[in-house]
Design a protein around this motif. Sequence first.
Motif, short mmCIF file in Angstrom:
data_model
loop_
_atom_site.label_atom_id
_atom_site.label_comp_id
_atom_site.label_asym_id
_atom_site.label_seq_id
_atom_site.Cartn_x
_atom_site.Cartn_y
_atom_site.Cartn_z
N PRO A 40 0.84 -1.14 0.29
CA PRO A 40 -0.01 0.04 -0.23
C PRO A 40 1.04 1.10 0.07
CG PRO A 40 0.14 -0.86 2.24
CD PRO A 40 0.75 -2.08 1.29
N ALA A 58 -0.08 3.59 3.27
CA ALA A 58 -0.78 2.90 4.49
C ALA A 58 -0.14 3.59 5.71
CB ALA A 58 -0.16 1.49 4.52
N GLN A 83 3.46 1.70 7.78
CA GLN A 83 4.31 0.72 6.72
C GLN A 83 5.51 0.59 7.34
OE1 GLN A 83 3.37 2.29 3.00
NE2 GLN A 83 4.60 0.56 1.72
N TYR A 137 3.03 -9.96 6.13
CA TYR A 137 2.67 -8.49 5.90
C TYR A 137 1.34 -8.24 5.70
CZ TYR A 137 3.12 -3.50 4.16
OH TYR A 137 3.08 -2.15 4.10
N VAL A 150 -2.35 -5.89 5.32
CA VAL A 150 -2.95 -4.72 5.02
C VAL A 150 -4.39 -4.75 5.27
CG1 VAL A 150 -1.13 -4.15 3.19
CG2 VAL A 150 -3.24 -5.17 2.44
N ASP A 192 -6.36 3.35 5.43
CA ASP A 192 -5.45 2.37 5.33
C ASP A 192 -4.62 2.09 6.44
OD1 ASP A 192 -6.13 1.97 2.55
OD2 ASP A 192 -4.94 3.55 1.98
N ALA A 211 -1.41 -1.12 7.98
CA ALA A 211 -0.54 -2.04 7.84
C ALA A 211 -0.15 -2.80 9.26
CB ALA A 211 0.78 -2.01 6.96
N TRP A 239 -9.86 -6.50 7.49
CA TRP A 239 -8.82 -6.93 6.69
C TRP A 239 -9.63 -8.06 6.05
CZ3 TRP A 239 -8.65 -7.98 11.53
CH2 TRP A 239 -8.64 -9.54 11.95
#
Length: 384
Positions: free
Chosen positions: A16, A19, A186, A205, A207, A215, A217, A263
């Motif tokens: 992303p 993120a 991120q 990982y 997201v 957004d 992560a 998610w």
Amino acid sequence: MKKWLIGGVAILMLSPTAALAQNTDTHPENTSPVIAYNVVANSKVTTWDQFTAEIVKQLNNFTPEIKITYSGSMTNFKDKFMDAYDKAQKQAVYASGHLESTAISADSSGNVTFKVKYFTNQSQEVAVQKKIDQVLKTIIKPSMTEFEKVKAINDYIVSNSDYGTKTKASPHSAYALLMEGQAVCQGYTLTAYKMLEQVGIESKYVVGFVNGNEDHAWNLVKVDGKWYHLDTTWNDPLPNRVGVSSYDYFLVTDAQLKKDHTWITSDYPAATSTTYSYMQNVHYAYQDKNTLYFSNTADNDKLYKLDLASGKKTKIIDKRALYITGADNFLYFSDFSNSGYLTKLNLKTLKMEVLVKQSVSDLRISDNHLVYNMNKKEQKLKIN
């Protein structure tokens, strides 16, 4: 000779490009200067597995221009090389998390070129690896359990980082977090991923979204054969508090995380084990050997201790203790049952002593001194 040009390829789910966590910054990021690299000579492959493997190798090397000549079957050529790139991103997780954009060109003779922009560069990644080697040598011991390794990595990242975007390097990068002490989610997640991978802890990982549609992560980690969520960004208090970590997002289940994270669950392994649920409500923790002294948010921030071997929590005193630190057999904290006064506790006798009759914060021990903030100014008190 027919030629295709595909510009601005989406970075897919593993990378992303914005993120952010907990709040969204709309200002353009600061990117590092463009550095010219030696372009890798054409790699020649005959199968799509070889094609994918070559992309993985070059992505992991943060190569800005990847050239591959494919000489196998040309059936569905365009779809095949796009599929190979997708697969490569899913294998080169750390590098893919740093992808900013990709432009792909190809011709009917099988020549394909990927021009890749990263949030970091090769020289920065050399620095990242050197820093991680140094850190892991300090915080990881061979005798540690997988739980202890994950905790040590979480604690290092949280204690040495500040959520934000005021960095010279991209705040989306592990480099910004490790070298400048600041990043967005991120950067937190990629740093955790690389550290976990290096100590042999399987990680993913992830997201998704927080606060509805922002957004975000984080990581999934495999500890003793079971998957758990680890959100180092949300274990770091906002606004930042030096040396302070919480564990509300440390080795948690899908059910626990779904309270404020979303998610695509089908894209990731399920996390159902509650083995480490005792880490919930642990804030302002100070660890001495196998004991955590902490502020229990489930009991109005009262001072507790946690035996990490058994998971048992015990109240020490009926006082609201924040900014906890310690040395020898003493704890130091802000007593918010008494106006936030700087207080010393003898762990053997449980006798308390008020050291400063003013509200203090951000306590830590440095060179036999107790360091704390009072009236927005740093103060020091010799303790030995």
